[in-house]
Design a protein around this motif. Structure first.
Motif, PDB file in Angstrom:
ATOM      1  N   HIS A   1       0.811  -1.217   0.000  1.00  0.00           N
ATOM      2  CA  HIS A   1       0.000   0.000   0.000  1.00  0.00           C
ATOM      3  C   HIS A   1       0.841   1.262   0.000  1.00  0.00           C
ATOM      4  O   HIS A   1       0.362   2.325  -0.409  1.00  0.00           O
TER       5      HIS A   1
ATOM      6  N   SER B   1      -7.768  -3.703  -1.640  1.00  0.00           N
ATOM      7  CA  SER B   1      -8.279  -2.331  -1.697  1.00  0.00           C
ATOM      8  C   SER B   1      -7.357  -1.529  -2.591  1.00  0.00           C
ATOM      9  O   SER B   1      -6.165  -1.824  -2.698  1.00  0.00           O
TER      10      SER B   1
ATOM     11  N   GLU C   1      -7.209   1.843  -2.094  1.00  0.00           N
ATOM     12  CA  GLU C   1      -7.125   3.121  -1.384  1.00  0.00           C
ATOM     13  C   GLU C   1      -5.795   3.801  -1.647  1.00  0.00           C
ATOM     14  O   GLU C   1      -5.732   5.023  -1.815  1.00  0.00           O
ATOM     15  N   TRP C   2      -4.730   3.009  -1.719  1.00  0.00           N
ATOM     16  CA  TRP C   2      -3.392   3.580  -1.935  1.00  0.00           C
ATOM     17  C   TRP C   2      -3.299   4.286  -3.284  1.00  0.00           C
ATOM     18  O   TRP C   2      -2.581   5.273  -3.426  1.00  0.00           O
TER      19      TRP C   2
ATOM     20  N   SER D   1      -5.582   6.027  -4.640  1.00  0.00           N
ATOM     21  CA  SER D   1      -6.254   7.322  -4.548  1.00  0.00           C
ATOM     22  C   SER D   1      -5.299   8.451  -4.181  1.00  0.00           C
ATOM     23  O   SER D   1      -5.614   9.620  -4.374  1.00  0.00           O
ATOM     24  N   ARG D   2      -4.117   8.105  -3.649  1.00  0.00           N
ATOM     25  CA  ARG D   2      -3.144   9.125  -3.251  1.00  0.00           C
ATOM     26  C   ARG D   2      -2.186   9.513  -4.377  1.00  0.00           C
ATOM     27  O   ARG D   2      -1.351  10.395  -4.215  1.00  0.00           O
TER      28      ARG D   2
ATOM     29  N   ASP E   1     -13.604  -1.108  -4.008  1.00  0.00           N
ATOM     30  CA  ASP E   1     -13.507   0.348  -4.179  1.00  0.00           C
ATOM     31  C   ASP E   1     -12.839   0.744  -5.491  1.00  0.00           C
ATOM     32  O   ASP E   1     -12.537   1.910  -5.710  1.00  0.00           O
TER      33      ASP E   1
ATOM     34  N   GLN F   1     -14.618   3.689  -7.627  1.00  0.00           N
ATOM     35  CA  GLN F   1     -14.629   4.981  -6.952  1.00  0.00           C
ATOM     36  C   GLN F   1     -13.232   5.586  -6.889  1.00  0.00           C
ATOM     37  O   GLN F   1     -13.057   6.796  -7.000  1.00  0.00           O
ATOM     38  N   VAL F   2     -12.228   4.728  -6.719  1.00  0.00           N
ATOM     39  CA  VAL F   2     -10.846   5.220  -6.618  1.00  0.00           C
ATOM     40  C   VAL F   2     -10.320   5.645  -7.974  1.00  0.00           C
ATOM     41  O   VAL F   2      -9.884   6.782  -8.173  1.00  0.00           O
TER      42      VAL F   2
END
Length: 270
Positions: free
Chosen positions: A150, A176, A178-179, A181-182, A201, A204-205
């Protein structure tokens, strides 16, 4: 059949990287001396690699690392700027072994290409997330295994990320994104073949990355109906979601991308 689309961005990026590599390796580095600490870091990297084709034979103690095979130094500072250690797609003898953390001593490294090698016994090292100067990272089809770290999300300057996997091996997974998204500077993302079955996700990401132009999620075990989303309507030009198990009902938001040029939804099982 998978649709192959080359956007203007992708084409120009390929040309720029090729020209920079050619000029730097052949002419641009001819009068540049490498920095001793970076030469030692590269030698430690070599010592932990398996090199059956002797590709790194020019990497020798006391040598000018700016003239070594696959190494590109900045023409003014002499810092190692790029490492091009990719194998040819059909090359039998590929780099393998482990990747020494000495790579972190290359603090000015902007481009790293290890694609098509054979790192089948290891995961992507966590310390790759500390290579914060990277703008280009290509680990595609290099046989890395296990979860994607991540902390790759710390690479805030990254513009190009290719982590494609061999569909026959299911080598990498992500529960995920999420990482991702950064990675606000990311323009090209390819996770084809990565197991994203549990990464609910993903839409959305990826569709909210403000700079993303190309998204490739071919064969990622995506299932069921694509959820609708609300976001900042990215500048996506190319989207490949082929060879998944997506429902035939697609949200209106997927077709409302103003800059979309190519959308591949082929070979989905409804």
């Amino acid at each position: 059949m998978r649709t192959v689309t080359v956007s203007l961005f992708h084409f120009l990026l390929f040309i720029i990287v090729a020209v920079c590599f050619s000029c730097s390796c052949c002419d641009g580095n001819s009068n540049v001396l490498c920095i001793e600490s970076e030469r030692e870091a590269l030698l430690k990297l070599k010592n932990d690699l398996i090199d059956p084709s002797n590709k790194l034979s020019s990497w020798v103690e006391g040598g000018n690392c700016c003239k070594w095979n696959g190494v590109v130094c900045h023409n003014l500072t002499g810092h190692v700027d790029q490492l091009h250690l990719a194998a040819e797609p059909y090359e039998w003898l590929k780099l393998g072994g482990t990747i020494n953390p000495s790579l972190l001593q290359l603090k000015h490294l902007t481009s790293l290409n290890l694609s098509y090698n054979n790192f089948s016994s290891i995961q992507i090292p966590d310390f790759f997330g500390l290579l914060v100067s990277l703008t280009y990272l290509d680990l595609s089809l290099a046989q890395f295994q296990g979860p994607i770290p991540h902390n790759l999300g710390n690479l805030s300057k990254l513009q190009y990320l290719d982590l494609r996997c061999d569909l026959s091996s299911w080598g990498m997974e992500a529960k995920s994104l999420e990482w991702v998204s950064r990675l606000s500077s990311l323009q090209y993302l390819d996770l084809s073949g990565v197991d994203l079955y549990k990464a609910t996700d993903w839409l959305q990401v990826t569709f909210n990355l403000p700079s993303l132009l190309e998204l490739h999620l071919f064969g990622c075990s995506l299932e069921n109906q694509i959820p609708d989303y609300s976001g900042n309507m990215s500048f996506l030009e190319v989207v490949d979601l082929s060879l998944n198990s997506l429902n035939s009902t697609m949200p209106n938001s997927l077709f409302s991308l103003d800059h979309l040029q190519s959308l591949d939804l082929s070979n989905n099982i409804c």
